[in-house]
Design a protein around this motif. Structure first.
Motif, PDB file in Angstrom:
ATOM      1  N   ALA A  40       0.796  -1.228   0.000  1.00  0.00           N
ATOM      2  CA  ALA A  40       0.000   0.000   0.000  1.00  0.00           C
ATOM      3  C   ALA A  40       0.831   1.281   0.000  1.00  0.00           C
ATOM      4  O   ALA A  40       0.352   2.338   0.377  1.00  0.00           O
ATOM      5  CB  ALA A  40      -0.984   0.016   1.169  1.00  0.00           C
ATOM      6  N   SER A  41       2.099   1.201  -0.432  1.00  0.00           N
ATOM      7  CA  SER A  41       2.926   2.404  -0.483  1.00  0.00           C
ATOM      8  C   SER A  41       3.963   2.239  -1.591  1.00  0.00           C
ATOM      9  O   SER A  41       3.950   1.256  -2.329  1.00  0.00           O
ATOM     10  CB  SER A  41       3.608   2.652   0.863  1.00  0.00           C
ATOM     11  N   TYR A  42       4.852   3.245  -1.715  1.00  0.00           N
ATOM     12  CA  TYR A  42       5.923   3.133  -2.698  1.00  0.00           C
ATOM     13  C   TYR A  42       6.897   2.050  -2.250  1.00  0.00           C
ATOM     14  O   TYR A  42       6.958   1.656  -1.077  1.00  0.00           O
ATOM     15  CB  TYR A  42       6.653   4.459  -2.902  1.00  0.00           C
ATOM     16  N   SER A  43       7.691   1.561  -3.182  1.00  0.00           N
ATOM     17  CA  SER A  43       8.624   0.482  -2.855  1.00  0.00           C
ATOM     18  C   SER A  43       9.795   1.015  -2.028  1.00  0.00           C
ATOM     19  O   SER A  43      10.121   2.205  -2.053  1.00  0.00           O
ATOM     20  CB  SER A  43       9.165  -0.159  -4.143  1.00  0.00           C
ATOM     21  N   ARG A  72      -7.571  -0.533  -6.076  1.00  0.00           N
ATOM     22  CA  ARG A  72      -7.677  -0.143  -4.665  1.00  0.00           C
ATOM     23  C   ARG A  72      -6.417   0.556  -4.166  1.00  0.00           C
ATOM     24  O   ARG A  72      -6.460   1.275  -3.173  1.00  0.00           O
ATOM     25  CB  ARG A  72      -7.949  -1.372  -3.788  1.00  0.00           C
ATOM     26  N   HIS A  73      -5.308   0.342  -4.846  1.00  0.00           N
ATOM     27  CA  HIS A  73      -4.046   0.953  -4.407  1.00  0.00           C
ATOM     28  C   HIS A  73      -3.814   2.345  -4.988  1.00  0.00           C
ATOM     29  O   HIS A  73      -2.745   2.926  -4.762  1.00  0.00           O
ATOM     30  CB  HIS A  73      -2.869   0.054  -4.778  1.00  0.00           C
ATOM     31  N   SER A  74      -4.752   2.874  -5.732  1.00  0.00           N
ATOM     32  CA  SER A  74      -4.524   4.150  -6.408  1.00  0.00           C
ATOM     33  C   SER A  74      -4.305   5.299  -5.430  1.00  0.00           C
ATOM     34  O   SER A  74      -3.684   6.309  -5.780  1.00  0.00           O
ATOM     35  CB  SER A  74      -5.701   4.484  -7.327  1.00  0.00           C
ATOM     36  N   LEU A  75      -4.774   5.164  -4.197  1.00  0.00           N
ATOM     37  CA  LEU A  75      -4.592   6.228  -3.212  1.00  0.00           C
ATOM     38  C   LEU A  75      -3.131   6.421  -2.810  1.00  0.00           C
ATOM     39  O   LEU A  75      -2.799   7.388  -2.125  1.00  0.00           O
ATOM     40  CB  LEU A  75      -5.437   5.952  -1.963  1.00  0.00           C
ATOM     41  N   VAL A  76      -2.269   5.493  -3.239  1.00  0.00           N
ATOM     42  CA  VAL A  76      -0.841   5.648  -2.934  1.00  0.00           C
ATOM     43  C   VAL A  76      -0.309   6.975  -3.476  1.00  0.00           C
ATOM     44  O   VAL A  76       0.622   7.568  -2.912  1.00  0.00           O
ATOM     45  CB  VAL A  76      -0.041   4.461  -3.505  1.00  0.00           C
ATOM     46  N   LEU A  77      -0.892   7.452  -4.560  1.00  0.00           N
ATOM     47  CA  LEU A  77      -0.443   8.718  -5.148  1.00  0.00           C
ATOM     48  C   LEU A  77      -0.609   9.875  -4.171  1.00  0.00           C
ATOM     49  O   LEU A  77       0.258  10.742  -4.061  1.00  0.00           O
ATOM     50  CB  LEU A  77      -1.223   9.012  -6.430  1.00  0.00           C
ATOM     51  N   ASP A  78      -1.745   9.866  -3.454  1.00  0.00           N
ATOM     52  CA  ASP A  78      -2.058  10.996  -2.577  1.00  0.00           C
ATOM     53  C   ASP A  78      -1.609  10.805  -1.135  1.00  0.00           C
ATOM     54  O   ASP A  78      -1.265  11.782  -0.469  1.00  0.00           O
ATOM     55  CB  ASP A  78      -3.572  11.267  -2.604  1.00  0.00           C
ATOM     56  N   HIS A  79      -1.619   9.560  -0.639  1.00  0.00           N
ATOM     57  CA  HIS A  79      -1.262   9.394   0.777  1.00  0.00           C
ATOM     58  C   HIS A  79       0.208   9.065   0.998  1.00  0.00           C
ATOM     59  O   HIS A  79       0.691   9.083   2.130  1.00  0.00           O
ATOM     60  CB  HIS A  79      -2.144   8.345   1.462  1.00  0.00           C
ATOM     61  N   ALA A  80       0.951   8.797  -0.082  1.00  0.00           N
ATOM     62  CA  ALA A  80       2.372   8.468   0.078  1.00  0.00           C
ATOM     63  C   ALA A  80       3.263   9.323  -0.815  1.00  0.00           C
ATOM     64  O   ALA A  80       4.213   9.958  -0.350  1.00  0.00           O
ATOM     65  CB  ALA A  80       2.609   6.982  -0.214  1.00  0.00           C
TER      66      ALA A  80
END
Length: 226
Positions: free
Chosen positions: A90-93, A123-131
């Motif tokens: 759920a985040s960047y590598s 479902r993981h698209s929020l990684v752009l905004d929260h990470a």
């Protein structure tokens, strides 16, 4: 006139990689938007998988190997940056984060950055905004409004991600984000700098102790007088 330098950082681990494919698509779309005949555009893709050992050694020793030093210089000297990572937990590598950890935390100030990510599910698209946005906001970069996330289903056709097919929705997001990046790069190249963007570059350098009201005085001003 010097060419505009556009650098895409890909943190994909597999080969072929949908992360590299997305980085290539974004870089090409941005190059097309920037190539108006007034200045040439140089595009470079930095593959972090090839630098993994150098990044680890740099974090341990503080000294970059020549290949890593060259990659860092390419990123910090770029007029525009495209940063693409696969989603891990759920985040960047970790590889993506480690690369930007070895870059001086002031080196990307006011640099236009397009963030993008790939994953198996929407479902993981929020990684752009929260990470990713918080990371580059901390580094005081100028992150374009449109981030691009590509799930497995976004790569259209029977070719799949490795084959290069892409759905219409993904094409539209790539085109919109590339246009936004091109606008910021042109403005930066014209000397707009941080003065053209409200709040850009704000942070530790903007702190002025002579203008700060002590906390006790702020509390006193809130107390009722009658």
């Amino acid at each position: 006139m010097e060419p505009l330098k556009l650098v895409a950082v890909s943190a994909g681990l597999s080969q072929p990689s949908s992360t590299r494919l997305l980085a290539d698509r974004l870089a090409e779309a941005a190059r097309e938007r920037l190539d108006d005949g007034s200045r040439t555009v140089e595009v470079r893709v930095v593959e972090l998988r090839d630098l993994a050992s150098d990044i680890a050694h740099n974090m341990l020793t503080g000294f970059p190997a020549p290949a890593l030093r060259e990659a860092v210089e390419a990123v910090t000297e770029a007029d525009g940056l495209i940063a693409v990572t696969p989603v891990f937990t759920a985040s960047y590598s970790g590889l993506f984060k480690s690369f930007f950890d070895v870059i001086d935390n002031t080196a990307l100030a006011a640099k236009p950055v397009l963030v993008a990510a790939t994953g198996g599910t929407p479902r993981h698209s929020l990684v752009l905004d929260h990470a990713m946005r918080p990371l580059f906001s901390y580094l005081r970069a100028l992150v374009v409004p449109t981030g691009v996330y590509a799930a497995s289903e976004d790569w259209g056709g029977t070719e799949g991600a490795a084959g290069g097919g892409a759905g219409e929705g993904l094409h539209a997001r790539i085109d919109r984000a590339a246009g936004e990046l091109a606008l910021l790069v042109r403005g930066r190249g014209a000397g707009a700098g941080t003065d053209a963007v409200p709040g850009a570059g704000a942070g530790a350098d903007a702190y002025d102790p002579d203008t700060v009201v002590p906390f006790e005085e702020q509390l006193a001003a809130l107390r009722p007088t009658g």
